[in-house]
Design a protein around this motif. Structure first.
Motif, mmCIF file in Angstrom:
data_model
loop_
_atom_site.group_PDB
_atom_site.id
_atom_site.type_symbol
_atom_site.label_atom_id
_atom_site.label_comp_id
_atom_site.label_asym_id
_atom_site.label_seq_id
_atom_site.Cartn_x
_atom_site.Cartn_y
_atom_site.Cartn_z
ATOM 1 N N ARG A 99 0.831 -1.208 0.000
ATOM 2 C CA ARG A 99 0.000 0.000 0.000
ATOM 3 C C ARG A 99 0.866 1.259 0.000
ATOM 4 N NH1 ARG A 99 -5.429 -0.517 1.843
ATOM 5 N NH2 ARG A 99 -6.037 -2.691 2.170
ATOM 6 N N LEU A 100 1.929 1.243 0.817
ATOM 7 C CA LEU A 100 2.823 2.398 0.879
ATOM 8 C C LEU A 100 3.540 2.592 -0.450
ATOM 9 C CD1 LEU A 100 4.168 4.684 2.440
ATOM 10 C CD2 LEU A 100 5.854 3.019 3.282
ATOM 11 N N ALA A 101 3.941 1.501 -1.097
ATOM 12 C CA ALA A 101 4.609 1.608 -2.399
ATOM 13 C C ALA A 101 3.690 2.257 -3.424
ATOM 14 C CB ALA A 101 5.059 0.229 -2.873
ATOM 15 N N GLN B 143 11.169 1.312 -8.670
ATOM 16 C CA GLN B 143 11.330 -0.002 -8.037
ATOM 17 C C GLN B 143 11.115 0.143 -6.532
ATOM 18 O OE1 GLN B 143 14.133 -2.986 -10.074
ATOM 19 N NE2 GLN B 143 15.396 -1.166 -9.911
ATOM 20 N N PHE B 144 10.309 -0.769 -5.978
ATOM 21 C CA PHE B 144 10.052 -0.792 -4.543
ATOM 22 C C PHE B 144 10.199 -2.227 -4.042
ATOM 23 C CE2 PHE B 144 7.371 2.596 -6.320
ATOM 24 C CZ PHE B 144 7.810 3.678 -5.582
ATOM 25 N N ALA B 145 10.715 -2.372 -2.841
ATOM 26 C CA ALA B 145 10.832 -3.697 -2.231
ATOM 27 C C ALA B 145 9.535 -4.010 -1.501
ATOM 28 C CB ALA B 145 12.012 -3.743 -1.268
ATOM 29 N N VAL B 146 8.728 -4.895 -2.075
ATOM 30 C CA VAL B 146 7.455 -5.308 -1.479
ATOM 31 C C VAL B 146 7.395 -6.835 -1.497
ATOM 32 C CG1 VAL B 146 6.271 -3.187 -2.146
ATOM 33 C CG2 VAL B 146 6.282 -5.125 -3.713
ATOM 34 N N PRO B 147 6.462 -7.439 -0.752
ATOM 35 C CA PRO B 147 6.399 -8.912 -0.703
ATOM 36 C C PRO B 147 6.155 -9.523 -2.080
ATOM 37 C CG PRO B 147 5.121 -7.957 1.095
ATOM 38 C CD PRO B 147 5.488 -6.821 0.178
ATOM 39 N N ASP C 237 -1.579 7.933 -16.367
ATOM 40 C CA ASP C 237 -1.896 9.346 -16.541
ATOM 41 C C ASP C 237 -1.321 9.711 -17.893
ATOM 42 O OD1 ASP C 237 -1.533 12.291 -16.566
ATOM 43 O OD2 ASP C 237 -2.244 12.168 -14.496
ATOM 44 N N PRO C 238 -2.122 10.228 -18.811
ATOM 45 C CA PRO C 238 -1.603 10.498 -20.160
ATOM 46 C C PRO C 238 -0.423 11.460 -20.170
ATOM 47 C CG PRO C 238 -3.745 11.566 -19.809
ATOM 48 C CD PRO C 238 -3.529 10.635 -18.671
ATOM 49 N N ARG C 239 -0.280 12.275 -19.115
ATOM 50 C CA ARG C 239 0.840 13.214 -19.057
ATOM 51 C C ARG C 239 2.140 12.518 -18.681
ATOM 52 N NH1 ARG C 239 -1.846 17.102 -14.768
ATOM 53 N NH2 ARG C 239 -2.351 15.008 -13.986
ATOM 54 N N LEU C 240 2.074 11.488 -17.839
ATOM 55 C CA LEU C 240 3.279 10.799 -17.394
ATOM 56 C C LEU C 240 2.884 9.514 -16.658
ATOM 57 C CD1 LEU C 240 6.360 11.041 -17.398
ATOM 58 C CD2 LEU C 240 6.201 12.192 -15.199
ATOM 59 N N PRO C 241 2.740 8.392 -17.366
ATOM 60 C CA PRO C 241 2.385 7.129 -16.704
ATOM 61 C C PRO C 241 3.570 6.555 -15.936
ATOM 62 C CG PRO C 241 2.678 6.789 -19.053
ATOM 63 C CD PRO C 241 2.820 8.269 -18.824
ATOM 64 N N VAL C 242 3.257 5.595 -15.068
ATOM 65 C CA VAL C 242 4.265 5.008 -14.186
ATOM 66 C C VAL C 242 4.171 3.490 -14.200
ATOM 67 C CG1 VAL C 242 4.786 4.635 -11.728
ATOM 68 C CG2 VAL C 242 4.574 6.951 -12.603
ATOM 69 N N ILE C 243 5.341 2.862 -14.178
ATOM 70 C CA ILE C 243 5.457 1.420 -13.942
ATOM 71 C C ILE C 243 6.279 1.235 -12.679
ATOM 72 C CG2 ILE C 243 6.499 -0.752 -14.752
ATOM 73 C CD1 ILE C 243 5.954 0.230 -17.622
ATOM 74 N N ALA C 244 5.830 0.377 -11.788
ATOM 75 C CA ALA C 244 6.586 0.060 -10.574
ATOM 76 C C ALA C 244 6.905 -1.422 -10.559
ATOM 77 C CB ALA C 244 5.791 0.431 -9.322
ATOM 78 N N LEU C 245 8.186 -1.749 -10.390
ATOM 79 C CA LEU C 245 8.654 -3.124 -10.328
ATOM 80 C C LEU C 245 8.956 -3.497 -8.888
ATOM 81 C CD1 LEU C 245 11.205 -2.992 -13.300
ATOM 82 C CD2 LEU C 245 8.757 -3.519 -13.394
ATOM 83 N N ASN C 246 8.866 -4.789 -8.603
ATOM 84 C CA ASN C 246 9.175 -5.286 -7.258
ATOM 85 C C ASN C 246 10.674 -5.555 -7.165
ATOM 86 O OD1 ASN C 246 9.417 -6.553 -4.790
ATOM 87 N ND2 ASN C 246 7.633 -7.860 -5.069
ATOM 88 N N GLN C 247 11.365 -4.723 -6.412
ATOM 89 C CA GLN C 247 12.820 -4.837 -6.290
ATOM 90 C C GLN C 247 13.236 -6.123 -5.592
ATOM 91 O OE1 GLN C 247 14.485 -1.309 -4.541
ATOM 92 N NE2 GLN C 247 16.433 -1.548 -5.598
ATOM 93 N N SER C 248 12.310 -6.773 -4.888
ATOM 94 C CA SER C 248 12.615 -8.034 -4.213
ATOM 95 C C SER C 248 12.531 -9.223 -5.156
ATOM 96 C CB SER C 248 11.655 -8.244 -3.034
ATOM 97 O OG SER C 248 11.735 -7.184 -2.109
#
Length: 389
Positions: free
Chosen positions: A99-101, A180-184, A195-206
């Motif tokens: 949730r925090l990530a 990148q975030f360390a999550v389970p 967001d059409p202005r600047l989308p985001v991808i987040a990967l699991n660093q773990s």
């Protein structure tokens, strides 16, 4: 009562909102504060007001500014990314770390959009259009050409970390931030925020590096379709025809970007009649060639008609059984320097944006350090120096 322990007139609904969005129970909050669960329940029911020290400690535990708990009403927040593998709507039951990530990624996305507007930078991301939205192979070919990474370059990378970094840089050049975030790992492999202005991808660093490479393009597929989502850890969903259409499309798109269909004739096709050991060696060799997992190779062979559905299910089930018996690898002691950790997590595209804004006086040094997650001016200078290398 000490002067610092004066009671706070606070909206109980805001306290409940802060706790629930942090993924914490009443019992967990009470234990953290050294209070009884009834005391927390009384605060959230409006029967008794908390003291200022309690409010500050709750804010720290919920990872919110103390001022957020003093709002007159709970603020509206976007839904969690959709889990397309289960059912429509947001997925529930995510851990506090996950949730925090998601919250952190949204906050960084908002800051980056503001900075791009201040710097007068145009939007760069282009979603998929027309027939490409129905054909993952065609879309993958178009994306591969836009990324500018050919097969010779891909096969020339010497480590999987170099492969991830190269793909990440290429995707960010298309107007997408990659964090990148360390999550389970048992919960998610990654997620995307549109967001059409600047989308985001987040990967699991773990997660394993090659799994992150696949997740990068799986989530990129979600963004191209304009359907951001959250990616769960099932390897078997790579080409599962029973999965919902969006998830199937994104899996096939990711595999097609990383291993183009035209490459299949070069493989000599893995003979499913070989021994398990010989087949696995062949799969590993092909996976090494493209810096992907052997599941991706298995799925591409299936798509090319070289592996039947029955063989696909049998082989993938055996691999999963073997993986469950393996002892998880422990991380190395210590860790990277703060500047290196910031670049790993925020990415060079975000870091350059912040550095450019600081150089032009659009953000203070303190704000730049906050955005980049570093605590000293030396860390900030090291980070900015690394951007120039």
């Amino acid at each position: 009562m000490p002067k610092s322990a004066f009671l706070i007139d606070i909206n109980p609904a805001v306290l409940r909102w802060a706790r629930e969005t942090a993924g914490r129970s009443v019992e967990e909050a009470a234990h953290k504060l050294g209070r009884s669960p009834k005391a927390v329940e009384d605060w959230e029911a409006g029967r008794k007001p908390p003291s200022w020290p309690d409010v500050r400690r709750l804010a720290a535990y919920y990872k919110r500014p103390a001022g957020a708990l003093l709002l007159p009403e709970p603020p509206a927040e976007p839904d969690q990314p959709t889990d397309f593998r289960t059912h429509p709507g947001p997925r529930t039951g995510l851990s506090p770390k996950t949730r925090l990530a998601i919250r952190t990624a949204r906050w960084l996305q908002g800051r980056a959009i503001e900075l791009r507007q201040e710097l007068k930078l145009p939007a760069e991301f282009q979603p998929a259009r027309g027939d490409a939205r129905r054909d993952p192979e065609r879309l993958a070919a178009n994306v591969r050409a836009a990324l500018g990474i050919d097969l010779e370059q891909q096969r020339g990378w010497t480590t999987e970390s170099a492969a991830l970094q190269s793909w990440r840089n290429a995707v960010q050049q298309q107007g997408v931030l990659v964090f990148q975030f360390a999550v389970p790992t048992r919960e998610v492999r990654g997620f995307s925020l549109y967001d059409p202005r600047l989308p985001v991808i987040a990967l699991n660093q773990s997660d394993a590096v090659r799994a992150r490479i696949f997740t990068l393009f799986h989530e990129y597929g979600h963004l191209l379709l304009g359907k951001p989502g959250i990616c769960r850890p099932e390897e078997t969903a790579l080409t599962n025809g029973e999965a919902p259409n969006v998830e199937t499309f994104c899996n096939r798109f990711a595999a097609a970007v990383l291993v183009p269909r035209a490459e299949a004739p070069r493989w000599g096709m893995v003979d499913v009649a070989r021994t398990a050991e010989a087949k696995d060696r062949a799969f590993r060799e092909l996976a090494q060639r493209y810096w992907v997992s052997k599941y991706v190779i298995l799925g591409r062979l299936r798509a090319a008609g070289a592996v039947s559905d029955v063989a696909y299910g049998r082989i993938s089930a055996r691999w999963q059984g073997e993986a469950q018996k393996q002892t998880p690898r422990r991380g190395r002691p210590g860790g990277p320097r703060a500047s290196q950790r910031s670049l790993q997590q925020r990415g060079k595209a975000f870091a350059r944006l912040v550095a450019d804004a600081r150089r032009q006086g659009l953000v203070t040094t303190h704000d730049a350090m906050t955005y980049l997650g570093v605590k000293s001016l030396q860390d900030l200078r090291e980070l900015e120096s690394a951007l120039n290398r």
